[in-house]
Design a protein around this motif. Structure first.
Motif, short mmCIF file in Angstrom:
data_model
loop_
_atom_site.label_atom_id
_atom_site.label_comp_id
_atom_site.label_asym_id
_atom_site.label_seq_id
_atom_site.Cartn_x
_atom_site.Cartn_y
_atom_site.Cartn_z
N TYR A 199 25.40 2.32 -8.30
CA TYR A 199 24.21 2.68 -9.08
C TYR A 199 24.54 2.91 -10.55
O TYR A 199 23.70 2.66 -11.42
N THR A 203 22.77 0.54 -13.19
CA THR A 203 21.95 1.16 -14.23
C THR A 203 22.40 0.72 -15.62
O THR A 203 21.59 0.34 -16.48
N LEU A 207 19.53 -2.05 -15.37
CA LEU A 207 18.30 -1.38 -15.77
C LEU A 207 18.21 -1.16 -17.28
O LEU A 207 17.12 -1.26 -17.85
N ILE A 210 17.20 -4.40 -18.93
CA ILE A 210 15.78 -4.64 -18.61
C ILE A 210 14.89 -3.76 -19.47
O ILE A 210 13.84 -4.19 -19.97
N SER A 211 15.33 -2.50 -19.67
CA SER A 211 14.55 -1.59 -20.53
C SER A 211 14.46 -2.14 -21.94
O SER A 211 13.41 -2.05 -22.59
N TYR A 252 16.41 -11.31 -12.80
CA TYR A 252 16.50 -9.86 -12.57
C TYR A 252 15.86 -9.45 -11.25
O TYR A 252 16.37 -8.55 -10.56
N LEU A 256 18.96 -7.83 -9.03
CA LEU A 256 18.96 -6.38 -8.84
C LEU A 256 18.52 -6.01 -7.43
O LEU A 256 19.01 -5.03 -6.87
#
Length: 309
Positions: A199, A203, A207, A210-211, A252, A256
Motif C-alpha cells: 500500500y 500510494t 494514487l 493519479i491525484s 490505471y 491498480l
C-alpha cells in the motif's frame, strides 16, 4: 556435514488448460505483441521524422511508446514461449529480473502519463509561458525524474521480496508473469508487513500520480469553462486531451485494481485476465488511440506513407 543451498523456482498459472485453446492463445499473444511493436515503433518514427512534432507533448509521447515496447517485452515473449513449451516455470534469478524490469517500465509508464497531463495543463492554462516552462531542459529533467522514481519503486519492493532465500523451494504464482504484487504475497514477511509495503508503494507511485492527473484535468476543465470561446472552440481545446484520458483510464483502472486486489482471495484466472489488459492490451492500443484521435500524427503519417510509396 554438507551445506545444501536451495534455489527457489516459480510456477506460473496457465491461462487455459484446454489443449485446443493453446494455439489460439499463442496466436493471440503473438499478434498483439507484433501489433504493439509495430504501432509504437511507428509513433517513434513519425515523431522523430517530422519537425512539426518536435514539441514537448510528442517528445513524451515518443518516450511513452519506447517504454511501452520495453514494458510489453518483459512479459509477452515469456508467455509465448511457455505456451509453446507447456512449461510455465521460471528460475529465481529469472523471476527477479522479470519483476525488476516490469516495475521499472510500469512505473515509468505511470510517471510519463502524469507528466503528459502536466504538459497539457501548462499548454491550456498557461499558453503564454508554455515554451518557457516546458523547455528542453525541463523535459529532460522530467524524463530523468520518472526513471529515478522507477528505481526507488523497485528498491522499495526489493525490501520485502529479497527474503525468498529463506523460504520454500517452489512457489506458485497466480499470474502469468512475476509481478511485484504476486511476489509480495509469496514473500517471507508476514501478511501485515507485505501489505504495508504494497500500500505504501501503491500510494506513492499510483494514487499520487493519479491525484496529479485529476488536479491537472480539474484545472484544464475550469480554464476551458471560463474561456470566452465558442462551444466548438472549447471542445477542440479539450479534445487534445482525449487520447491521454483514454489511456489513463485503461492503464490505471486495471493496473491498480490488480495491484491492490492481490491481497484479496480473488480467482487467479480473473487476476490474470485483468493483468492482460494493462500489460498487453494497453501498450498495443496506445499508438492506435493516439494516431486515430490526433490530427498532427495522422498528417505526419500520411507524409511518411506518401514519401515511401
Amino acid at each position: 556435514m554438507q551445506n545444501t543451498i536451495y534455489v527457489p523456482e516459480f510456477h506460473f498459472i496457465q491461462l487455459s488448460e484446454d489443449p485446443d485453446l493453446q494455439p489460439v492463445l499463442f496466436g493471440l499473444f503473438l499478434s498483439m505483441y507484433i501489433l504493439a511493436l509495430l504501432g509504437n515503433l511507428l509513433i517513434i518514427l513519425t515523431v522523430s521524422s517530422d519537425s512539426h512534432l518536435h514539441t514537448p507533448m510528442y517528445f513524451f509521447l515518443s518516450n511513452l511508446s519506447m517504454v511501452d515496447i520495453c514494458f510489453i517485452s518483459t512479459t509477452v515473449p515469456r508467455v509465448i514461449v511457455d505456451i509453446q513449451t507447456h512449461c510455465p516455470v521460471i528460475s529465481y534469478v529469472g523471476c527477479l529480473t522479470q519483476m525488476s524490469l516490469y516495475v521499472i517500465f510500469a512505473c515509468m509508464d505511470d510517471m510519463l502519463l502524469s507528466v503528459m497531463a502536466y504538459d497539457r495543463f501548462v499548454a491550456i492554462c498557461h499558453p503564454l509561458y508554455y515554451h518557457v516552462i516546458m523547455n528542453p531542459s525541463s523535459c529532460g529533467v522530467l524524463l530523468l525524474g520518472s526513471f529515478l522514481l522507477s528505481l526507488v519503486d523497485l528498491l522499495l519492493h526489493y525490501v520485502a521480496i529479497l527474503s525468498f532465500s529463506n523460504c520454500e523451494d517452489i512457489f506458485e504464482i497466480s499470474n502469468f508473469f512475476c509481478g511485484p504484487s504476486e511476489l509480495l504475497k509469496l514473500s517471507c514477511f508476514d501478511t501485515v508487513t507485505s501489505n504495508i509495503v504494497r500500500y505504501c508503494a501503491g500510494t506513492l507511485f499510483g494514487l499520487l500520480p493519479i491525484s496529479g492527473i485529476i488536479f491537472s484535468y480539474f484545472k484544464i476543465v475550469s480554464s476551458i469553462m471560463r474561456s470566452s470561446s465558442s462551444s466548438n472552440g472549447k471542445w477542440k481545446t479539450f479534445s487534445t486531451c482525449g487520447s491521454h484520458l483514454s489511456i489513463v483510464c485503461l492503464f490505471y483502472g486495471t493496473a491498480l485494481g490488480v495491484y491492490f486486489s492481490s491481497s484479496l482471495s480473488l480467482s487467479p484466472k480473473t487476476n490474470a485476465v485483468a493483468s492482460v489488459m494493462y500489460t498487453v492490451v494497453t501498450p498495443m492500443l496506445n499508438p492506435f488511440i493516439y494516431s486515430l484521435r490526433n490530427k498532427d500524427i495522422k498528417t505526419a503519417l500520411r507524409k511518411i506513407l506518401s514519401r515511401t510509396f
